[in-house]
Enzyme design. Structure first.
Site, PDB file in Angstrom:
ATOM      1  N   GLN A 179      16.577  -9.337   7.227  1.00  0.00           N
ATOM      2  CA  GLN A 179      15.596 -10.075   6.420  1.00  0.00           C
ATOM      3  C   GLN A 179      14.401 -10.494   7.295  1.00  0.00           C
ATOM      4  OE1 GLN A 179      19.112 -11.346   5.945  1.00  0.00           O
ATOM      5  NE2 GLN A 179      19.216  -9.671   4.514  1.00  0.00           N
ATOM      6  N   LYS A 229      12.178  -3.057  10.623  1.00  0.00           N
ATOM      7  CA  LYS A 229      12.961  -3.372  11.839  1.00  0.00           C
ATOM      8  C   LYS A 229      13.866  -2.215  12.229  1.00  0.00           C
ATOM      9  CE  LYS A 229      14.583  -7.040   9.745  1.00  0.00           C
ATOM     10  NZ  LYS A 229      13.683  -7.179   8.599  1.00  0.00           N
ATOM     11  N   GLY A 236      18.714  -3.887   4.246  1.00  0.00           N
ATOM     12  CA  GLY A 236      18.701  -2.429   4.176  1.00  0.00           C
ATOM     13  C   GLY A 236      17.736  -1.913   5.218  1.00  0.00           C
ATOM     14  N   HIS A 237      18.243  -1.292   6.238  1.00  0.00           N
ATOM     15  CA  HIS A 237      17.384  -0.779   7.305  1.00  0.00           C
ATOM     16  C   HIS A 237      17.333   0.742   7.204  1.00  0.00           C
ATOM     17  CE1 HIS A 237      18.193  -4.595   9.901  1.00  0.00           C
ATOM     18  NE2 HIS A 237      17.475  -4.826   8.836  1.00  0.00           N
ATOM     19  N   THR A 238      16.147   1.259   6.924  1.00  0.00           N
ATOM     20  CA  THR A 238      16.004   2.706   6.773  1.00  0.00           C
ATOM     21  C   THR A 238      15.514   3.304   8.085  1.00  0.00           C
ATOM     22  OG1 THR A 238      15.389   2.295   4.500  1.00  0.00           O
ATOM     23  CG2 THR A 238      14.946   4.499   5.323  1.00  0.00           C
ATOM     24  N   GLY A 264      10.957  -9.916   5.118  1.00  0.00           N
ATOM     25  CA  GLY A 264      11.934  -8.839   5.227  1.00  0.00           C
ATOM     26  C   GLY A 264      11.279  -7.488   5.003  1.00  0.00           C
ATOM     27  N   ASP A 265      12.054  -6.413   5.247  1.00  0.00           N
ATOM     28  CA  ASP A 265      11.587  -5.038   5.015  1.00  0.00           C
ATOM     29  C   ASP A 265      10.375  -4.675   5.856  1.00  0.00           C
ATOM     30  OD1 ASP A 265      13.504  -4.946   2.916  1.00  0.00           O
ATOM     31  OD2 ASP A 265      12.079  -5.919   1.590  1.00  0.00           O
TER      32      ASP A 265
HETATM   33  P1  IMP Z   1      20.264 -12.826  -1.114  1.00  0.00           P
HETATM   34  O1  IMP Z   1      20.036 -12.660   0.338  1.00  0.00           O
HETATM   35  O2  IMP Z   1      20.929 -11.648  -1.778  1.00  0.00           O
HETATM   36  O3  IMP Z   1      20.948 -14.112  -1.425  1.00  0.00           O
HETATM   37  O4  IMP Z   1      18.812 -12.916  -1.814  1.00  0.00           O
HETATM   38  C1  IMP Z   1      17.939 -14.015  -1.568  1.00  0.00           C
HETATM   39  C2  IMP Z   1      16.493 -13.547  -1.480  1.00  0.00           C
HETATM   40  O5  IMP Z   1      16.348 -12.795  -0.269  1.00  0.00           O
HETATM   41  C3  IMP Z   1      16.045 -12.621  -2.601  1.00  0.00           C
HETATM   42  O6  IMP Z   1      14.669 -12.850  -2.864  1.00  0.00           O
HETATM   43  C4  IMP Z   1      16.214 -11.234  -2.011  1.00  0.00           C
HETATM   44  O7  IMP Z   1      15.375 -10.280  -2.617  1.00  0.00           O
HETATM   45  C5  IMP Z   1      15.811 -11.505  -0.566  1.00  0.00           C
HETATM   46  N1  IMP Z   1      16.391 -10.549   0.374  1.00  0.00           N
HETATM   47  C6  IMP Z   1      17.654 -10.497   0.840  1.00  0.00           C
HETATM   48  N2  IMP Z   1      17.798  -9.508   1.716  1.00  0.00           N
HETATM   49  C7  IMP Z   1      16.606  -8.930   1.846  1.00  0.00           C
HETATM   50  C8  IMP Z   1      16.110  -7.859   2.662  1.00  0.00           C
HETATM   51  O8  IMP Z   1      16.808  -7.243   3.457  1.00  0.00           O
HETATM   52  N3  IMP Z   1      14.794  -7.571   2.501  1.00  0.00           N
HETATM   53  C9  IMP Z   1      13.980  -8.259   1.666  1.00  0.00           C
HETATM   54  N4  IMP Z   1      14.391  -9.251   0.901  1.00  0.00           N
HETATM   55  C10 IMP Z   1      15.692  -9.595   0.992  1.00  0.00           C
END
Ligand code: IMP
Length: 426
Positions: free
Chosen positions: A221, A16, A40-42, A12-13
């Protein structure tokens, strides 16, 4: 097919938001197919920074249609905040944003449960209710926009859900039960917020496909957080993998013209779970500071490390990725020798496989190849102007991954991008 999937090919991050925003210039329709406001897409556009959690960043471009598909879990309060942010910048989403009538709604009790489970399990979730909303979907006790007008169905669906919620909250976690009256009034608010946007988006999108419209499928993600193919259980609860596009939007397998994976020039991870190339030293701190590696949703500092070929190769395979876009290249400017992890050593044996078990992955020691660093790529917009060692880094990765890096980002501004490949939406 004039459509591309844009998928996160690490944890993720990967940036995108910037790539989708840039490519959306060429597209008519941009769709989200999974995840929720954990993403979170910046995007930096016109000198202004926008952070999107739910609405595709294509909304910043005029006339683009944005779809939130059934595979997403939607918190209407988060959506409202985003709509207000857009309106504050003079952008009206009303006639261009469509939400699937089958999307699962994140209820306040999902957030309560996420917090309670997080204390018990320590996954490092965003505590936004994402996991419980997907669990309820598969347990068949979820609530969707199409259920909101069916009063007697809704009443019994909420009763069924609350039976489950309160058993867990009270008996498992010793917390206070949730009152049905509170949920009924939340549902009323939800109806008002999302009402104007709800559609049969699968039908709509299939019509757009028939009309040969240019479409972007925007992942949230990354595939290493995919519930099936990521580092389970340290994953999110949805399917960022390209396979998720079909179930998350209700379209057929021939609807994806091309699959583009987004990687950073290095790796980051937020939350718990193994991360073989993590740098817990000054270089890691330098990458974090230069790359502004702090979560767009939660503000948490991201763990930083070198590029990991083993995990990305696995991602390319399970997602059918044909081309790569590499972001944040400039963050590695002037960092000295750069390292690339080309294999893992696990229990004394070297392997190129990404292990499915998290404890095995936790024992993986990276095997590195070292490459010459470069001085400056920041802001370079022409591939030929890149320093030769930067080009050598790109070529080495292309070779070992057997995949073209067709897009390169050298700064946060959308203009700081080199596109040296032909895309299916061109
Ligand atoms: P959840 O999606 O809130 O259930 O979190 C599960 C895992 O996915 C955790 O390790 C979060 O930090 C990670 N995660 C969820 N969304 C993102 C994202 O947009 N970017 C990076 N990590 C994410």
């Amino acid at each position: 097919m004039k459509s591309i999937a844009v998928i996160g090919a690490q944890w993720g991050d990967e940036g995108k938001g910037k790539i989708v925003h840039l490519l959306s210039e060429k597209a008519d329709v941009i769709c989200r197919y999974q995840g929720g406001n954990n993403a979170g897409h910046t995007v930096v556009a016109g000198g202004k920074k926008y952070v999107f959690h739910l609405i595709p960043s294509g909304m910043l471009k005029e006339k683009k249609i944005c779809i939130i598909g059934n595979g997403v879990v939607l918190n209407p309060y988060a959506l409202k905040e985003e709509i207000e942010m857009l309106r504050g910048s003079g952008i009206e989403p009303r006639s261009r944003l469509f939400i699937s009538n089958r999307v699962h709604l994140i209820m306040p009790y999902h957030i309560e449960l996420d917090k309670a489970y997080e204390e018990a399990l320590g996954i490092g979730t965003t505590k936004r209710g994402i996991g419980p909303a997907y669990s309820f979907k598969y347990a068949r006790i979820g609530i969707r926009p199409c259920d909101l007008e069916e009063k007697s169905y809704l009443d019994s669906a909420i009763t069924r859900a609350l039976d489950e919620v309160n058993t867990i909250l009270v008996k498992r976690f010793g917390r206070k039960p949730v009152k049905k009256s509170e949920i009924m009034s939340t549902v009323e608010e939800y109806r008002d917020i999302i009402g104007p946007y709800v559609e049969d988006t699968s039908k709509m999108l299939n019509r757009f496909i028939d009309e040969d419209k240019r479409i972007i499928y925007e992942g949230a993600q990354g595939v290493l957080l995919d519930v099936d193919f990521g580092s389970y259980p340290y994953v999110t609860s949805s399917s960022p993998i390209s396979g998720g596009i079909l179930t998350g939007l209700g379209i057929g397998p021939k609807s994806i013209g091309q699959t583009v994976g987004i990687v950073k020039a290095y790796s980051t991870r937020v939350g718990g779970g193994p991360f073989p190339t993590e740098l817990k030293d000054k270089t890691g701190d330098l990458i974090r500071d230069r790359g502004d590696e702090y979560g767009a949703s939660t503000g948490r500092p991201r763990r930083c490390g070198w590029f990991d070929v083993v995990s990305v190769r696995h991602v390319l395979m399970v997602s059918g990725i044909e081309k790569l876009a590499m972001t944040k290249f400039d963050v590695l400017d002037n960092i000295g020798t750069v390292k690339v992890c080309t294999g893992y050593r696990i229990d004394g044996k070297q392997t190129g496989n990404f292990p499915p078990n998290v404890d095995v992955l936790g024992r993986a020691e990276p095997v590195y190849e070292e490459l010459e660093g470069w001085d400056k790529t920041s802001g370079i917009r022409d591939y030929e102007e890149l320093p030769s060692s930067a080009k050598a880094y790109i070529r080495a990765l292309e070779k070992i991954l057997d995949t073209e890096i067709g897009i390169l980002s050298t700064g946060p501004d959308e203009k700081d991008t080199i596109i040296k490949t032909k895309l299916a939406i061109d």
